[in-house]
Design a protein around this motif. Structure first.
Motif, short mmCIF file in Angstrom:
data_model
loop_
_atom_site.label_atom_id
_atom_site.label_comp_id
_atom_site.label_asym_id
_atom_site.label_seq_id
_atom_site.Cartn_x
_atom_site.Cartn_y
_atom_site.Cartn_z
N GLU A 122 9.90 38.94 50.53
CA GLU A 122 11.29 39.38 51.33
C GLU A 122 11.47 39.07 52.06
O GLU A 122 11.16 39.62 53.72
N VAL A 141 15.03 37.21 42.86
CA VAL A 141 16.39 36.82 43.58
C VAL A 141 17.76 36.47 43.30
O VAL A 141 17.97 35.79 41.85
N LYS A 142 18.65 36.25 43.68
CA LYS A 142 19.91 35.28 43.27
C LYS A 142 19.56 34.38 42.33
O LYS A 142 19.35 33.26 42.95
N ALA A 183 17.65 36.29 36.77
CA ALA A 183 18.09 36.69 37.40
C ALA A 183 19.28 35.68 36.42
O ALA A 183 19.27 34.73 35.40
N ALA A 184 20.67 35.95 36.37
CA ALA A 184 21.62 35.41 35.34
C ALA A 184 22.34 34.91 35.83
O ALA A 184 22.10 34.12 36.00
N ASN A 215 17.93 45.14 45.53
CA ASN A 215 18.90 45.73 44.08
C ASN A 215 17.89 46.15 43.23
O ASN A 215 17.05 46.90 42.40
N MET A 216 17.82 45.06 42.35
CA MET A 216 17.36 45.14 41.27
C MET A 216 15.54 44.78 40.93
O MET A 216 14.72 45.66 40.08
#
Ligand SMILES: NC(=O)c1ccc[n+]([C@@H]2O[C@H](COP(=O)([O-])OP(=O)(O)OC[C@H]3O[C@@H](n4cnc5c(N)ncnc54)[C@H](OP(=O)(O)O)[C@@H]3O)[C@@H](O)[C@H]2O)c1
Length: 274
Positions: A38, A73-74, A98-99, A15-16
């Motif tokens: 990906e 990525v997460k 990344a959060a 998404n991002m």
């Protein structure tokens, strides 16, 4: 806004990454200036369909040409995703979305201190995002200018002076679109309950949000004053706001955002160790 002339690699094409790639392509960047790693075939197919980009399933020497590497990525898999990439991208500038994951972890995983950490949001998909940015000390003025060029294609940006403030940005504007959609769901549900069609209720709710946001952006007055202008004495808005206040909605909202900020810190603690 000029288009970056560099080659940009994205690690993670979800998404991002798509929101940022969309901004770059809209501004005239060519698909062959972008490399994406990906592994998920369905996501790779979407990248091809939407942007004409053929993603790599795994890291390869193709990454050597990247002057900027965007980590999308997460947080949970960042360190694992970095292992096969690191040897190809040490000479590049790195930008992480990344959060929670802090720059000390990122610098360790990517093998350089030319790292900018950022927190965008999904309205970037339509060029109306807002991104918080924080640079490591070794990031130069020209590195910052490149990041501004890239992120500027997705909307506005603000630099913060302390890394911890990015967790607040995450709680506010990173997660923020979800709060807006939550309100839209509630307003639509209420409208339908009062007899409007779902389509009309949704149209009214969305137009009200974007109209009120545009009014706030154009006004020099505080949201409190703007709210008071809507609130006639003894009228309908007064009845609604009194009901919200009685239910403690504002305090609950502040508490919810604090939970998001705490979770951002936890993500950094939990997944930044590796
Ligand atoms: N969505 C938001 O609103 C938002 C806002 C700001 C920041 N962020 C941050 O952006 C990052 C990405 O979020 P997202 O919403 O874009 O997630 P997403 O759509 O799931 O995208 C992440 C992509 O990375 C892929 N991936 C997994 N392992 C990989 C590897 N080893 N190498 C390369 N790619 C790999 C995933 O494939 P699989 O599906 O196969 O795992 C997935 O397609 C997160 O760190 C998040 O904190 C998100």
């Amino acid at each position: 806004m000029t288009t970056p002339s560099q080659h940009i690699a994205f690690i993670g094409g979800g998404n991002m990454a798509s929101a940022i790639i969309g901004g770059l392509i809209r501004q005239g960047m060519k698909p062959d200036q972008i490399t994406v790693v990906e592994p998920f075939a369905e996501t790779a197919a979407k990248l091809h369909q939407n942007f004409g980009i053929t993603a790599l399933p795994t890291a390869s020497a193709e990454l050597l040409q990247a002057t900027l590497v965007v980590w999308a990525v997460k947080p949970q898999i960042f360190s694992q995703a970095a292992e096969p990439v690191m040897s190809h991208t040490r000479g590049a500038l790195h930008l992480s979305v990344a959060a929670g994951i802090r720059t000390d972890s990122i610098c360790r995983w990517v093998g350089t201190e030319r790292v900018v950490r950022c927190m965008p949001n999904t309205p970037a998909l339509v060029g109306q995002g807002i991104t918080g940015l924080f640079p490591c000390p070794l990031v130069s003025a020209s590195d910052k200018a490149l990041v501004e060029q890239v992120i500027g294609t997705t909307g506005q940006y603000v630099w913060v002076d302390q890394e911890s403030k990015l967790d607040a940005v995450t709680a506010l504007s990173g997660s923020g679109p979800a709060y807006v959609f939550y309100f839209l769901e509630a307003m639509t549900q209420a409208g339908v309950g009062m007899g409007l069609s779902a389509e009309q209720a949704y149209q009214l709710a969305v137009a009200t949000f974007s109209g009120a946001s545009s009014l706030a952006a154009a006004s020099t007055e505080s949201p409190e004053v703007l709210r008071q202008r809507v609130t006639s004495k003894g009228g309908t808005t007064y009845a609604a706001i009194t009901s919200l206040d009685d239910a403690g909605v504002k305090a609950s909202f502040v508490k919810a955002m604090q939970a998001a900020e705490v979770r951002a810190r936890e993500l950094g603690d939990e997944f930044g160790k590796a």
